[in-house]
Design an enzyme around this catalytic site. Structure first.
Site, mmCIF file in Angstrom:
data_model
loop_
_atom_site.group_PDB
_atom_site.id
_atom_site.type_symbol
_atom_site.label_atom_id
_atom_site.label_comp_id
_atom_site.label_asym_id
_atom_site.label_seq_id
_atom_site.Cartn_x
_atom_site.Cartn_y
_atom_site.Cartn_z
ATOM 1 N N SER A 21 0.862 -1.191 0.000
ATOM 2 C CA SER A 21 0.000 0.000 0.000
ATOM 3 C C SER A 21 0.894 1.235 0.000
ATOM 4 C CB SER A 21 -0.884 0.027 1.251
ATOM 5 O OG SER A 21 -1.325 1.360 1.459
ATOM 6 N N HIS A 38 -1.351 -1.440 -4.076
ATOM 7 C CA HIS A 38 -2.606 -1.168 -3.366
ATOM 8 C C HIS A 38 -2.704 0.345 -3.155
ATOM 9 C CE1 HIS A 38 -5.986 -2.223 -0.726
ATOM 10 N NE2 HIS A 38 -5.530 -1.290 0.097
ATOM 11 N N ASP A 81 -4.850 3.424 -1.684
ATOM 12 C CA ASP A 81 -5.897 3.740 -0.696
ATOM 13 C C ASP A 81 -6.486 5.125 -0.938
ATOM 14 O OD1 ASP A 81 -3.932 1.972 1.634
ATOM 15 O OD2 ASP A 81 -5.962 1.431 1.021
ATOM 16 N N MET A 125 -9.049 7.894 0.143
ATOM 17 C CA MET A 125 -9.798 8.261 1.350
ATOM 18 C C MET A 125 -10.367 9.673 1.175
ATOM 19 S SD MET A 125 -7.187 6.907 4.271
ATOM 20 C CE MET A 125 -6.442 5.287 4.167
ATOM 21 N N HIS A 167 -8.551 0.824 -3.629
ATOM 22 C CA HIS A 167 -9.390 0.605 -2.445
ATOM 23 C C HIS A 167 -10.128 1.909 -2.136
ATOM 24 C CE1 HIS A 167 -9.417 -0.451 2.156
ATOM 25 N NE2 HIS A 167 -10.643 -0.404 1.640
ATOM 26 N N MET A 200 -12.158 4.029 -0.016
ATOM 27 C CA MET A 200 -12.697 4.262 1.316
ATOM 28 C C MET A 200 -13.396 5.630 1.286
ATOM 29 S SD MET A 200 -9.482 2.833 3.487
ATOM 30 C CE MET A 200 -8.411 3.029 2.078
ATOM 31 N N MET A 221 -10.943 -6.024 5.972
ATOM 32 C CA MET A 221 -10.210 -5.000 6.742
ATOM 33 C C MET A 221 -9.815 -5.603 8.083
ATOM 34 S SD MET A 221 -9.733 -2.308 5.024
ATOM 35 C CE MET A 221 -8.896 -1.457 6.351
ATOM 36 N N ASP A 251 -6.162 -6.690 4.714
ATOM 37 C CA ASP A 251 -5.657 -5.322 4.582
ATOM 38 C C ASP A 251 -5.571 -4.650 5.953
ATOM 39 O OD1 ASP A 251 -6.842 -2.340 2.773
ATOM 40 O OD2 ASP A 251 -4.939 -2.846 3.728
HETATM 41 C C1 DX5 Z 1 -6.029 1.454 5.840
HETATM 42 C C2 DX5 Z 1 -5.678 1.008 4.425
HETATM 43 C C3 DX5 Z 1 -4.601 -0.023 4.406
HETATM 44 C C4 DX5 Z 1 -3.285 0.434 5.021
HETATM 45 C C5 DX5 Z 1 -2.413 -0.749 5.308
HETATM 46 O O1 DX5 Z 1 -7.238 2.155 5.824
HETATM 47 O O2 DX5 Z 1 -6.800 0.475 3.758
HETATM 48 O O3 DX5 Z 1 -4.376 -0.444 3.056
HETATM 49 O O4 DX5 Z 1 -2.639 1.328 4.144
HETATM 50 O O5 DX5 Z 1 -1.283 -0.271 5.994
HETATM 51 P P1 DX5 Z 1 -0.464 -1.262 6.974
HETATM 52 O O6 DX5 Z 1 -0.055 -2.436 6.115
HETATM 53 O O7 DX5 Z 1 0.691 -0.440 7.451
HETATM 54 O O8 DX5 Z 1 -1.413 -1.675 8.076
HETATM 55 ZN ZN ZN Z 2 -6.369 -0.442 1.822
#
Ligand code: DX5
Ligand code: ZN
Length: 228
Positions: free
Chosen positions: A14, A39, A41, A43, A72, A74, A143, A181
């Site tokens: 990620s 990956h 993210d 947000m 992903h 979110m 998650m 994740d």
């Molecule tokens: C959190 C993200 C994850 C996060 C994982 O909301 O969806 O993908 O970046 O990070 P680590 O592997 O450090 O927990």
């Molecule tokens: Zn993620």
């Protein structure tokens, strides 16, 4: 786009934990280190208490790497943004059950665009949320932390959700991959693999490590029975 070749572990760093001041270099580094996809993210500061980046960054990332892009979302009301992320180059789009009113329609729409459709369950969300779409899914993103930040600790009682999803797909011959994740690292990767995980998101475990190749190699191949 092949997400995984039978039973090999898929490692998806990620970039949330990457150095954004040197993002291209970081992406090239994990690509050369042998990761299988990126990956990404997304947000929006509403669905989760953090804001990251949007389609135009994904588009530029897509121009500098051949890695499959595991996007992903979110974000609230993800249906509104599917076209934008498909256009930007997403290969997989994950939407949250908790953020989408018409999830069956959204999954069908993603698939109609020729993109892999994935749905995510937050730690407290029951697997019943995907019961009536499980057969349509290419992946289920479990998650294992509360979404919004990297570097958190794996939430242990997610184990049984992963096990259940693995049993569910075996019993019904569903084809979805199981992605985990949050809080994945070289200590728990084998244990998670034994539970049935196929795709491993690793943000801080990779980008905060000294040697990306060594870390990704260990995530891919480490094999020893351990509790963690
Ligand atoms: C959190 C993200 C994850 C996060 C994982 O909301 O969806 O993908 O970046 O990070 P680590 O592997 O450090 O927990
Ligand atoms: Zn993620």
């Amino acid at each position: 786009m092949k997400i995984m070749n039978n039973k090999k572990r898929v490692i998806a760093p990620s970039i949330l934990s990457a150095d954004f001041m040197h993002l291209e270099g970081e992406i090239k580094a994990v690509e050369n280190a042998g990761c299988d996809m990126l990956h990404l993210d997304i947000m929006d500061g509403h669905f989760v208490p953090n804001i990251t980046f949007g389609p135009f960054i994904i588009k530029q990332i897509n121009e500098i790497t051949d890695l499959p892009l595991d996007v992903h979302l979110m974000i609230e009301n993800p249906s509104r943004w599917i076209d934008a992320y498909v256009e930007a180059g997403a290969d997989i789009i994950t939407i949250h059950t908790e953020a989408c009113t018409h999830i069956h329609r959204a999954v069908q729409y993603i698939k109609s665009m020729g993109i892999k459709a994935s749905v995510s369950l937050n730690p407290a969300t029951n697997t019943t949320a995907i019961e009536y779409i499980a057969e349509d899914l290419d992946m289920v993103l479990v998650m294992s932390v509360n979404p919004g930040f990297g570097g958190q600790k794996y939430i242990k009682n997610v184990d049984r959700k992963i096990k259940y999803l693995d049993e569910l797909r075996k019993k019904n011959s569903y084809n979805y991959l199981i992605e985990v994740d949050g809080g994945v690292n070289t200590e728990n990767v084998d244990y998670l693999s034994d539970l049935g995980v196929d795709v491993f998101v690793a943000g801080s475990a990779v980008f905060k490590s000294e040697n990306y190749s060594q870390t990704i190699k260990t995530l891919k191949n480490k094999r020893q029975k351990q509790e963690f």
